[in-house]
Design a protein around this motif. Structure first.
Motif, PDB file in Angstrom:
ATOM      1  N   CYS A  80       1.756   1.839  -3.662  1.00 58.04           N
ATOM      2  CA  CYS A  80       0.608   2.517  -4.201  1.00 58.04           C
ATOM      3  C   CYS A  80       0.482   4.152  -4.204  1.00 58.04           C
ATOM      4  O   CYS A  80       0.077   4.874  -4.868  1.00 58.04           O
ATOM      5  CB  CYS A  80      -0.809   1.388  -3.930  1.00 58.04           C
ATOM      6  SG  CYS A  80      -0.615  -0.108  -4.455  1.00 58.04           S
ATOM      7  N   SER A  81       0.538   4.190  -2.734  1.00 51.45           N
ATOM      8  CA  SER A  81       0.516   5.587  -2.231  1.00 51.45           C
ATOM      9  C   SER A  81       1.537   6.349  -2.981  1.00 51.45           C
ATOM     10  O   SER A  81       1.211   7.549  -3.390  1.00 51.45           O
ATOM     11  CB  SER A  81       0.555   5.537  -0.479  1.00 51.45           C
ATOM     12  OG  SER A  81       0.581   7.053  -0.285  1.00 51.45           O
ATOM     13  N   THR A 131      -4.091  -5.444   0.712  1.00 55.87           N
ATOM     14  CA  THR A 131      -4.430  -3.949   0.305  1.00 55.87           C
ATOM     15  C   THR A 131      -6.170  -4.099  -0.049  1.00 55.87           C
ATOM     16  O   THR A 131      -6.602  -3.256   0.688  1.00 55.87           O
ATOM     17  CB  THR A 131      -3.706  -3.527  -0.787  1.00 55.87           C
ATOM     18  OG1 THR A 131      -2.136  -3.530  -0.359  1.00 55.87           O
ATOM     19  CG2 THR A 131      -4.119  -2.054  -0.907  1.00 55.87           C
ATOM     20  N   THR A 165      -4.357   9.953  -1.636  1.00 55.27           N
ATOM     21  CA  THR A 165      -3.473   8.567  -1.316  1.00 55.27           C
ATOM     22  C   THR A 165      -3.777   8.344   0.257  1.00 55.27           C
ATOM     23  O   THR A 165      -2.951   7.255   0.886  1.00 55.27           O
ATOM     24  CB  THR A 165      -2.078   8.767  -1.505  1.00 55.27           C
ATOM     25  OG1 THR A 165      -1.554   9.927  -0.750  1.00 55.27           O
ATOM     26  CG2 THR A 165      -1.982   8.974  -3.079  1.00 55.27           C
ATOM     27  N   PRO A 215       0.718  -1.060   0.082  1.00 52.24           N
ATOM     28  CA  PRO A 215      -0.080   0.028  -0.019  1.00 52.24           C
ATOM     29  C   PRO A 215       0.787   1.321  -0.039  1.00 52.24           C
ATOM     30  O   PRO A 215       0.374   2.423  -0.617  1.00 52.24           O
ATOM     31  CB  PRO A 215      -0.863  -0.217   1.343  1.00 52.24           C
ATOM     32  CG  PRO A 215      -0.091  -1.055   2.212  1.00 52.24           C
ATOM     33  CD  PRO A 215       0.377  -2.210   1.002  1.00 52.24           C
ATOM     34  N   ARG A 216       2.088   1.343   0.661  1.00 55.01           N
ATOM     35  CA  ARG A 216       3.037   2.408   0.509  1.00 55.01           C
ATOM     36  C   ARG A 216       3.506   2.841  -1.018  1.00 55.01           C
ATOM     37  O   ARG A 216       3.382   3.953  -1.344  1.00 55.01           O
ATOM     38  CB  ARG A 216       4.081   2.153   1.476  1.00 55.01           C
ATOM     39  CG  ARG A 216       5.115   3.501   1.585  1.00 55.01           C
ATOM     40  CD  ARG A 216       6.180   3.062   2.713  1.00 55.01           C
ATOM     41  NE  ARG A 216       7.091   4.376   2.643  1.00 55.01           N
ATOM     42  CZ  ARG A 216       8.138   4.594   2.970  1.00 55.01           C
ATOM     43  NH1 ARG A 216       8.824   3.310   3.510  1.00 55.01           N
ATOM     44  NH2 ARG A 216       8.905   5.542   3.007  1.00 55.01           N
ATOM     45  N   PHE A 266      -4.478   4.521   1.405  1.00 55.30           N
ATOM     46  CA  PHE A 266      -3.304   3.884   1.623  1.00 55.30           C
ATOM     47  C   PHE A 266      -2.311   4.073   2.588  1.00 55.30           C
ATOM     48  O   PHE A 266      -1.643   3.254   3.215  1.00 55.30           O
ATOM     49  CB  PHE A 266      -2.614   4.167   0.007  1.00 55.30           C
ATOM     50  CG  PHE A 266      -3.303   3.271  -1.045  1.00 55.30           C
ATOM     51  CD1 PHE A 266      -3.383   2.244  -1.425  1.00 55.30           C
ATOM     52  CD2 PHE A 266      -4.041   4.373  -1.812  1.00 55.30           C
ATOM     53  CE1 PHE A 266      -3.936   1.876  -2.639  1.00 55.30           C
ATOM     54  CE2 PHE A 266      -4.886   4.198  -3.091  1.00 55.30           C
ATOM     55  CZ  PHE A 266      -4.890   2.557  -3.392  1.00 55.30           C
ATOM     56  N   HIS A 267      -2.004   5.378   3.012  1.00 54.42           N
ATOM     57  CA  HIS A 267      -1.328   5.281   4.028  1.00 54.42           C
ATOM     58  C   HIS A 267      -1.958   5.079   5.479  1.00 54.42           C
ATOM     59  O   HIS A 267      -1.181   4.172   6.367  1.00 54.42           O
ATOM     60  CB  HIS A 267      -1.120   7.202   4.264  1.00 54.42           C
ATOM     61  CG  HIS A 267      -0.410   7.376   5.557  1.00 54.42           C
ATOM     62  ND1 HIS A 267       0.735   7.286   5.647  1.00 54.42           N
ATOM     63  CD2 HIS A 267      -0.733   8.181   6.758  1.00 54.42           C
ATOM     64  CE1 HIS A 267       1.449   7.758   6.827  1.00 54.42           C
ATOM     65  NE2 HIS A 267       0.330   8.283   7.578  1.00 54.42           N
ATOM     66  N   THR A 280      -1.120   1.272   5.217  1.00 58.10           N
ATOM     67  CA  THR A 280       0.236   0.917   5.563  1.00 58.10           C
ATOM     68  C   THR A 280       0.346   0.872   7.164  1.00 58.10           C
ATOM     69  O   THR A 280       1.262   0.079   7.763  1.00 58.10           O
ATOM     70  CB  THR A 280       1.028   1.991   4.843  1.00 58.10           C
ATOM     71  OG1 THR A 280       0.911   1.958   3.429  1.00 58.10           O
ATOM     72  CG2 THR A 280       2.457   1.949   5.086  1.00 58.10           C
TER      73      THR A 280
END
Length: 287
Positions: free
Chosen positions: A79-80, A159, A135, A76-77, A138-139, A142
């Protein structure tokens, strides 16, 4: 487009390299201390009780979860970072086009003028804020993937499944837990850095000394944002005894301030034992 792609690749590479550092930092921010203090020496040679630093902490994680364990929350990081870079770039492009079409935009301005600095900083603020807003879900994922280490949970194992879990349990607002202090910290840091650089007219220091100074001053916003992102989410790290249930980010700020924990996790080296507190082995924390 090529510049954006290269920025995404560079950002992804840096994220992979810095993931263990961020992982340890988040666990320290929560207050999780799996290793007791040891007697060591500070930079002046005096004997003091110290908490394990970055490498000792990371070694413990590897012992428990293996080397791959240091990279929990990486997907996810990434992706962010990728989405944030694209959004940031697109918003800057649009803002330049809009500004170019405004009346009087053809008038040339000195690069060092205060008006130009204000305009550029404002554009950057809008671009960063847009990227952060898009984002932030996603954070949040994470951070929660990382904090699962404390209670050995597997609630946020992927995710996509994490998105479903947050939406089911907390609704849309769950994706934006901790957003306000994060935005405020980013904006304050940006303006502080740019205006100090302008006032001293030493732009070579803009991304060095002043960026470091600004990040130190705005660190409490980062800490509060991360704690609110995991607050009362069902994970051990977001519940007592590690963290009370905060009613708002201001409540979190207030309690951290009273406890003297506003800089917790800011340094991962030469970590002193908190004054007036004792280490509780069963809870892996200080109280």
């Amino acid at each position: 487009m090529a510049d954006t792609a290269s920025q995404v690749l560079l950002g992804s590479g840096l994220a992979v390299l810095s993931q263990p550092l961020m992982y340890v930092k988040v666990l320290v921010q929560v207050g999780y201390e799996p290793l007791p203090p040891t007697l060591g020496r500070n930079i002046f040679g005096r004997q003091v009780y110290q908490l394990p630093g970055l490498f000792a902490y990371a070694k413990h994680i590897v012992k428990v979860d293996g080397r791959a364990g240091l990279f929990k929350g990486l997907t996810p990081r990434l992706c962010s970072g990728a989405i944030g870079t694209i959004v940031h770039s697109k918003v800057l492009q649009v803002s330049h086009v809009v500004c170019a079409e405004l009346p009087g935009a053809s008038k040339k301005e000195p690069v060092s003028s205060l008006e130009q600095v204000l305009k550029e900083t404002s554009r950057e603020m809008v671009a960063r804020s847009a990227a952060t807003l898009i984002t932030h879900p996603f954070h949040v994922i994470t951070l929660r993937c990382m904090v699962q280490f404390i209670g050995r949970e597997t609630k946020y194992s992927g995710t996509l499944s994490a998105f479903a879990t947050i939406y089911r349990e907390e609704g849309i607002l769950g994706f934006f837990a901790g957003l306000i202090p994060r935005l405020l910290g980013d904006i304050l840091s940006l303006w502080l850095c740019n205006m100090l650089a302008y006032l001293i007219n030493t732009y070579a220091l803009e991304n060095g000394v002043w960026a470091f100074f600004a990040s130190m001053l705005t660190y409490p916003f980062v800490l509060v944002s991360n704690l609110m992102a995991i607050n009362n989410c069902g994970l051990a790290g977001g519940l007592l005894p590690y963290a009370p249930t905060y009613s708002s980010w201001l409540d979190c700020w207030s309690q951290l301030h009273k406890e003297g924990n506003m800089s917790r996790g800011n340094s991962l080296f030469f970590r002193k034992v908190p004054t007036g507190k004792r280490y509780v082995w069963e809870e892996r924390r200080f109280r």
